[in-house]
Write an enzyme that holds these catalytic residues in place. Structure first.
Site, PDB file in Angstrom:
ATOM      1  N   ARG A  78       0.858  -1.194   0.000  1.00  0.00           N
ATOM      2  CA  ARG A  78       0.000   0.000   0.000  1.00  0.00           C
ATOM      3  C   ARG A  78       0.892   1.242   0.000  1.00  0.00           C
ATOM      4  NH1 ARG A  78      -2.456   3.163   4.715  1.00  0.00           N
ATOM      5  NH2 ARG A  78      -3.714   4.644   3.560  1.00  0.00           N
ATOM      6  N   HIS A 122      -2.556  11.070   1.030  1.00  0.00           N
ATOM      7  CA  HIS A 122      -1.978  10.826   2.356  1.00  0.00           C
ATOM      8  C   HIS A 122      -1.293  12.121   2.805  1.00  0.00           C
ATOM      9  CE1 HIS A 122      -0.581   7.383   5.149  1.00  0.00           C
ATOM     10  NE2 HIS A 122      -0.227   8.512   5.747  1.00  0.00           N
ATOM     11  N   GLU A 167      -7.052   8.696   6.586  1.00  0.00           N
ATOM     12  CA  GLU A 167      -7.273   9.299   7.898  1.00  0.00           C
ATOM     13  C   GLU A 167      -7.709  10.766   7.858  1.00  0.00           C
ATOM     14  OE1 GLU A 167      -3.850   8.673  10.363  1.00  0.00           O
ATOM     15  OE2 GLU A 167      -4.071   6.518  10.364  1.00  0.00           O
ATOM     16  N   ASN A 292      -7.015   1.761   9.996  1.00  0.00           N
ATOM     17  CA  ASN A 292      -5.702   1.957  10.606  1.00  0.00           C
ATOM     18  C   ASN A 292      -5.907   1.894  12.110  1.00  0.00           C
ATOM     19  OD1 ASN A 292      -4.910   2.453   8.005  1.00  0.00           O
ATOM     20  ND2 ASN A 292      -4.370   4.607   8.320  1.00  0.00           N
ATOM     21  N   TYR A 294      -3.925   1.734  15.887  1.00  0.00           N
ATOM     22  CA  TYR A 294      -2.684   1.819  16.650  1.00  0.00           C
ATOM     23  C   TYR A 294      -2.887   1.606  18.145  1.00  0.00           C
ATOM     24  CZ  TYR A 294      -0.299   3.385  12.474  1.00  0.00           C
ATOM     25  OH  TYR A 294       0.254   3.429  11.218  1.00  0.00           O
ATOM     26  N   GLU A 352      -3.239  -0.119   8.087  1.00  0.00           N
ATOM     27  CA  GLU A 352      -2.051   0.226   8.875  1.00  0.00           C
ATOM     28  C   GLU A 352      -2.190  -0.343  10.269  1.00  0.00           C
ATOM     29  OE1 GLU A 352      -0.971   4.435   9.165  1.00  0.00           O
ATOM     30  OE2 GLU A 352      -1.481   4.708   7.048  1.00  0.00           O
TER      31      GLU A 352
HETATM   32  C1  BGC Z   1      -0.474   7.675   9.468  1.00  0.00           C
HETATM   33  C2  BGC Z   1       0.967   7.475   9.127  1.00  0.00           C
HETATM   34  C3  BGC Z   1       1.835   7.630  10.367  1.00  0.00           C
HETATM   35  C4  BGC Z   1       1.388   6.603  11.388  1.00  0.00           C
HETATM   36  C5  BGC Z   1       2.189   6.614  12.681  1.00  0.00           C
HETATM   37  C6  BGC Z   1      -0.898   7.075  10.782  1.00  0.00           C
HETATM   38  O1  BGC Z   1      -1.724   7.983  11.436  1.00  0.00           O
HETATM   39  O2  BGC Z   1      -1.304   7.266   8.416  1.00  0.00           O
HETATM   40  O3  BGC Z   1       1.342   8.346   8.108  1.00  0.00           O
HETATM   41  O4  BGC Z   1       3.185   7.527  10.115  1.00  0.00           O
HETATM   42  O5  BGC Z   1       0.051   6.815  11.726  1.00  0.00           O
HETATM   43  O6  BGC Z   1       2.026   7.809  13.347  1.00  0.00           O
END
Ligand code: BGC
Length: 462
Positions: A78, A122, A167, A292, A294, A352
């Site tokens: 991607r 992006h 995002e 995405n 995290y 992501e």
């Molecule tokens: C983004 C990336 C970024 C990653 C880590 C995501 O919000 O799409 O560009 O590097 O998080 O912060």
């Protein structure tokens, strides 16, 4: 429990990057400047004054990078296109040389048997469009659709999966509300307008795709589940507001055709009455959602944190990444189940997921030992598998990121790659996580249940 179960057949394993974060040479071959070019070159905006001028030099090393993906056994990649390489002024005359770069990249990937997933936006808006108001100008929906159409016309015969925006929440929250990302505005009157125009642009680009494209197009959102810090009504309400602001603000209009009712309460007089036809434009049928993921936030009432009036409570005895994010894999399965429950059956891709932990600036003896990241990968993939076992239609996983890169205003200080980059020599070295990921891919996930730490034991003894 050891169950060695695999992922569904055809599950797509890959890694992700974005243009400004890896390419370097942002003005090469007739490209125009982007807002990131401007923002990063403005003193005080980024850690160490770091810019994407060189980044990973992928613009020149893309062949080597495809070879690396092949070596790791990736099935998909991607990446995003820099809009200002295609339209240096954002619109109008097209720069063939910029388009050639992505055409060669796509062809190179396909020749190697790697499926390209292309993201149109992006975060690197052409600076010329920012001069016309950027995401605050309603005309941007048309500019974006025209750019999309040029890309579809050239590449839809080879790119089977497209995404419009990456995002939108980060674009508005970082770029228009808190001023920490390009274009660096801090205005709560602007943030809802930028968000709305982003979503109109998404809708217009999907419409344009239906006119000329024949494959699939989707939207990429970052979702951070908000768990109330207590069962106090105030914390519950704060968690709801935070969820509306960060998560539902984008998916509700795109998939259901309305904004969450909390938006009015959050923004007060800064939240306009949107015309019904705008919501019709935004709510286009899409083929998949890219998630995405995290971290999560344990959320409490915080009256002084405007406009959402919510705060996050740090959790004791938990691992936090170098970007200060709690490692919370269960949040990924919770999010996948929530997506299915709220928005119904639809194909999902993890577009992501990844973590920044300390890695040395240089590989030592050709190796980067990163056990915490391996553990993060293992745990998050187990969470994806758990959601699939509960009936969620997850079709692929893209690790963030293929390689260490330019982490926006944090510069080169945070390393998210599964491949290490020495930013002096630009040498790439697969970290232990990359080696482990190869094994996961090769076994379609069944090695997730086997002990994997330390990887050195496995490699040393075969
Ligand atoms: C983004 C990336 C970024 C990653 C880590 C995501 O919000 O799409 O560009 O590097 O998080 O912060």
């Amino acid at each position: 429990m050891k169950n060695n179960s695999t992922f569904p057949d055809g599950f797509l394993w890959g890694a992700a990057t974005s243009a400004y974060q890896i390419e370097g040479d942002p003005l090469a071959d007739g490209a125009g400047p982007s807002i990131w070019q401007r923002f990063a070159h403005t003193p005080g905006n980024t850690v160490n004054g770091d810019t994407g001028d060189v980044a990973c030099d992928h613009y020149n090393r893309w062949r080597e990078d495809i070879a690396l993906m092949k070596e790791l056994g990736l099935q998909a990649y991607r990446f995003s296109v820099a809009w200002s390489r295609i339209f240096p002024e954002g619109k109008g005359s097209l720069n063939e040389k910029g388009l050639d770069f992505y055409e060669k990249l796509v062809d190179g990937l396909l020749e190697t048997g790697i499926e390209p997933l292309l993201t149109l936006y992006h975060w690197d808006l052409p600076a010329a469009l920012d001069d016309r108001g950027g995401w605050l100008n309603p005309d941007i929906a048309n500019w974006f659709a025209e750019y999309g159409e040029a890309m579809y016309r050239r590449l839809d015969d080879r790119v089977k999966k497209w995404t419009t925006l990456n995002e939108p929440w980060v674009v508005t929250d970082g770029g228009y509300l808190h001023g920490v990302l390009a274009p660096g505005h801090s205005c709560h009157y602007e943030a809802p307008i930028a968000a709305h125009n982003l979503m109109r642009a998404h809708g217009a680009a999907v419409q344009a795709y239906r006119a000329v494209g024949t494959n699939e197009i989707g939207l990429v959102v970052n979702i951070e589940p908000k768990y109330p810090a207590s069962d106090d009504q105030k914390d519950l309400a704060a968690a709801n507001r935070a969820d509306a602001y960060m998560n539902r603000q984008f998916l509700d209009p795109a998939l259901l055709g309305f904004y969450p009712e909390e938006m009015q309460e959050i923004f007060g007089d800064a939240w306009p009455e949107w015309p019904a036809e705008d919501l019709d434009l935004i709510c286009q049928k899409i083929d998949f959602v890219g998630l995405n993921y995290y971290t999560r936030a344990v959320t409490c009432d915080e009256p002084d944190s405007l406009p959402v009036r919510a705060g996050a409570v740090r959790q004791p005895h938990k691992t936090y990444t170098e970007t200060g994010w709690e490692v919370y894999p269960d949040g990924l399965s919770d999010t996948l189940l929530w997506l299915k429950k709220r928005y119904g059956e639809m194909p999902l891709y993890i577009t992501e997921n990844g973590s920044a932990f300390f890695d040395p600036p240089k590989a030592v003896n050709g190796r980067v030992i990163d056990p915490i990241r391996m553990h993060y990968l293992n745990q998050h993939l187990c969470a994806v598998r758990a959601a699939i076992e509960k009936g969620v239609d997850v079709r692929g996983y893209m690790a963030w990121s293929l390689m260490d890169n330019y982490e926006w205003s944090l510069g080169y200080a945070k390393r998210f790659g599964i491949v290490h980059v020495d930013f002096e020599t630009l040498e790439r070295t697969p970290k232990d996580t990359a080696r482990y990921y190869s094994k996961i891919i090769e076994s379609n996930g069944s090695v997730l249940d086997e002990p994997f730490l330390p990887l050195s034991v496995h490699t040393r003894h075969g």
